[in-house]
Scaffold this motif. Sequence first.
Motif, PDB file in Angstrom:
ATOM      1  N   TYR A 105      27.665  -7.285 -27.914  1.00 37.79           N
ATOM      2  CA  TYR A 105      28.281  -6.045 -27.452  1.00 37.79           C
ATOM      3  C   TYR A 105      27.647  -4.809 -28.088  1.00 37.79           C
ATOM      4  O   TYR A 105      27.404  -3.810 -27.416  1.00 37.79           O
ATOM      5  CB  TYR A 105      29.784  -6.052 -27.719  1.00 37.79           C
ATOM      6  N   PHE A 106      27.372  -4.870 -29.389  1.00 38.29           N
ATOM      7  CA  PHE A 106      26.814  -3.705 -30.081  1.00 38.29           C
ATOM      8  C   PHE A 106      25.287  -3.708 -30.099  1.00 38.29           C
ATOM      9  O   PHE A 106      24.664  -2.647 -30.186  1.00 38.29           O
ATOM     10  CB  PHE A 106      27.341  -3.638 -31.520  1.00 38.29           C
ATOM     11  N   VAL A 107      24.680  -4.880 -30.041  1.00 34.55           N
ATOM     12  CA  VAL A 107      23.210  -4.996 -30.054  1.00 34.55           C
ATOM     13  C   VAL A 107      22.804  -5.855 -28.866  1.00 34.55           C
ATOM     14  O   VAL A 107      22.555  -7.055 -29.003  1.00 34.55           O
ATOM     15  CB  VAL A 107      22.710  -5.621 -31.374  1.00 34.55           C
ATOM     16  N   PRO A 108      22.754  -5.282 -27.647  1.00 32.87           N
ATOM     17  CA  PRO A 108      22.570  -6.081 -26.432  1.00 32.87           C
ATOM     18  C   PRO A 108      21.295  -6.901 -26.391  1.00 32.87           C
ATOM     19  O   PRO A 108      21.228  -7.903 -25.676  1.00 32.87           O
ATOM     20  CB  PRO A 108      22.571  -5.019 -25.317  1.00 32.87           C
ATOM     21  N   GLU A 109      20.274  -6.503 -27.174  1.00 34.96           N
ATOM     22  CA  GLU A 109      19.036  -7.284 -27.152  1.00 34.96           C
ATOM     23  C   GLU A 109      19.194  -8.636 -27.844  1.00 34.96           C
ATOM     24  O   GLU A 109      18.326  -9.511 -27.716  1.00 34.96           O
ATOM     25  CB  GLU A 109      17.885  -6.502 -27.792  1.00 34.96           C
ATOM     26  N   ILE A 110      20.280  -8.841 -28.560  1.00 32.61           N
ATOM     27  CA  ILE A 110      20.571 -10.148 -29.140  1.00 32.61           C
ATOM     28  C   ILE A 110      21.282 -10.996 -28.093  1.00 32.61           C
ATOM     29  O   ILE A 110      22.326 -10.609 -27.568  1.00 32.61           O
ATOM     30  CB  ILE A 110      21.455 -10.020 -30.403  1.00 32.61           C
ATOM     31  N   ASN A 111      20.702 -12.148 -27.786  1.00 34.43           N
ATOM     32  CA  ASN A 111      21.302 -13.092 -26.839  1.00 34.43           C
ATOM     33  C   ASN A 111      22.121 -14.104 -27.625  1.00 34.43           C
ATOM     34  O   ASN A 111      21.567 -14.945 -28.338  1.00 34.43           O
ATOM     35  CB  ASN A 111      20.208 -13.787 -26.031  1.00 34.43           C
ATOM     36  N   LEU A 112      23.430 -14.034 -27.497  1.00 38.72           N
ATOM     37  CA  LEU A 112      24.310 -14.892 -28.278  1.00 38.72           C
ATOM     38  C   LEU A 112      24.279 -16.353 -27.839  1.00 38.72           C
ATOM     39  O   LEU A 112      24.867 -17.207 -28.509  1.00 38.72           O
ATOM     40  CB  LEU A 112      25.752 -14.362 -28.215  1.00 38.72           C
ATOM     41  N   PHE A 113      23.622 -16.652 -26.728  1.00 39.30           N
ATOM     42  CA  PHE A 113      23.432 -18.048 -26.326  1.00 39.30           C
ATOM     43  C   PHE A 113      22.241 -18.685 -27.044  1.00 39.30           C
ATOM     44  O   PHE A 113      21.976 -19.867 -26.865  1.00 39.30           O
ATOM     45  CB  PHE A 113      23.211 -18.154 -24.814  1.00 39.30           C
ATOM     46  N   LYS A 114      21.516 -17.897 -27.847  1.00 38.89           N
ATOM     47  CA  LYS A 114      20.360 -18.416 -28.572  1.00 38.89           C
ATOM     48  C   LYS A 114      20.607 -18.373 -30.077  1.00 38.89           C
ATOM     49  O   LYS A 114      21.424 -17.592 -30.560  1.00 38.89           O
ATOM     50  CB  LYS A 114      19.099 -17.600 -28.228  1.00 38.89           C
ATOM     51  N   ASP A 115      19.883 -19.233 -30.800  1.00 40.61           N
ATOM     52  CA  ASP A 115      19.994 -19.214 -32.253  1.00 40.61           C
ATOM     53  C   ASP A 115      19.064 -18.144 -32.812  1.00 40.61           C
ATOM     54  O   ASP A 115      18.382 -17.428 -32.064  1.00 40.61           O
ATOM     55  CB  ASP A 115      19.705 -20.593 -32.850  1.00 40.61           C
TER      56      ASP A 115
END
Length: 404
Positions: A360-370
Amino acid sequence: MYEWARTSADTGLVADLNYFTDTKVKIRRDETQRAVKKVLEVVDSILTYVNLRDKRFSHQPRSAGSYASGLKVSKPDEFDYMVQLEGLPRFEWKSVSPPRHYNINETGQIVRTSEVQLPIQVADFGTRPPKGYHLLWFTDNSHGDCPRAIRYSGDMTEDDDLVPLKVRSIFKGLVQEAIRECDLKEKVRLCNRTHGPAITLKLLIGSDGGISVDLVPFVPNNGIGLPPSVLETWPRMWRRWPPADKVEEVKRVGIVSVAKDNLYWQTSYQLCEMALLEGIDRDGGCRKQCLRILKKLREDDWCRSTKPVVSSYHLKTLLLWECERYPNSTDWSREKLGERVLGLVRELKKWVNDRVCPHYFVPEINLFKDKHGNLKDPENGRGFDHVDKKLSEFLNEPRRLLRD
């Protein structure tokens, strides 16, 4: 569909969702109060002992997770608490730094090396931790009121870095000692879980397997609030949510550093997210109800796995994004419950299809990935394709699945 038929169908779905909430989602208040009382008694005893042995660990836990946000579903059998590191010397966050000359060996110990053999990116003038992680470095002038040589010596540091693995190891040892010295061995078991930031306790209470309690060491943000890189993009220019007063509150709350990794601290926005969720339905809306319904469906049908590809945190992230898409109170009225739940599921299905869950705050981070950029898709038949199928089934016949 004719308007009268659509309205009738919407009304029926809302009724089914409310019935589902009342019968399968809500947890009994008296049962919860008893569980909280028992948990706090044990946690207070353990942390009081730990603090007496090592003042660096606070004896006052900070409640976190689903229960603290009013989003727990089903039984009150899991609780999360954050334990603050206190008396820290002055420190800096390092997202780019010269190579570190330590690493972890095969036995899980910190050892000296010629360079850190980690999956890190090489920057123009140093090395960069994975996105969303950082180093905590004690500066040369960090003696202050709490001299580093006395309070934060090499038992927690390496090359002036506060090392998460060392912090967590010391904390775990003291918790284990507290269980023994406080005569809690008949009530509490320390789980030997190696992954994740938490020290996990199993309270042997009741007949349903007990209560799980996570204790997570964290470092406060030293009053810096949100990182400048986040403030450049959040709140987003087009946003009408969250309201201005909530934005200012989130900026004050800021981020913390959690001992998620062994060598790097994870930048955690958990307190910011809790602030956004607090009072989110003061307008009489159904936002939290929607999230709790999705969490229960996830647990019971969509992701019945020990390592689900869609987690409770993914669903919370989904809700925050959906609040931006639908900022008006009228969009979240109780009469719109069915529309909002179906909208959330459709968006989740899109995320699952695309294999992308934007932070939500850092959209470039994909939470489906490690942290290494690898998709967290287990090879057990319960991965993204399985969840996609389950979501399609729900969207096709939501009322039937709610009544099953």
